[in-house]
Design a protein around this motif. Structure first.
Motif: not given
Length: 69
Positions: A5-6, A8-10, A12-13, A16, A62, A66
């Motif tokens: 679950d982490l 997509p967030s990883l 995304f960061k 960025e 992404l 997400m």
């Protein structure tokens, strides 16, 4: 929260960070160009084109990752 679950967030960061680095490098490239080093600037901008080419795909992927199933 499962590690998967982490992801997509990883990603995304990381994306960025990549875009922030692109902006910083482009800003520096503009300063170099003003000092008359057009060849260097052309090389930098050519290298940064890969980020531009891949940006839309990364954003769409992404967004899909997400989105809750």
């Amino acid at each position: 929260m499962p590690h998967s679950d982490l992801l997509p967030s990883l990603l995304f960061k990381i994306n960025e960070n990549q875009l922030a680095l692109e902006a910083a490098i482009m800003e520096r490239s503009n300063g170099v160009e003003q000092r008359g080093a057009a060849e260097v600037t052309d090389n930098v901008r050519g290298a940064l084109m890969a980020i531009d080419r891949n940006e839309e795909f990364i954003k769409m992927t992404l967004a899909l990752m997400m989105t809750p199933e």
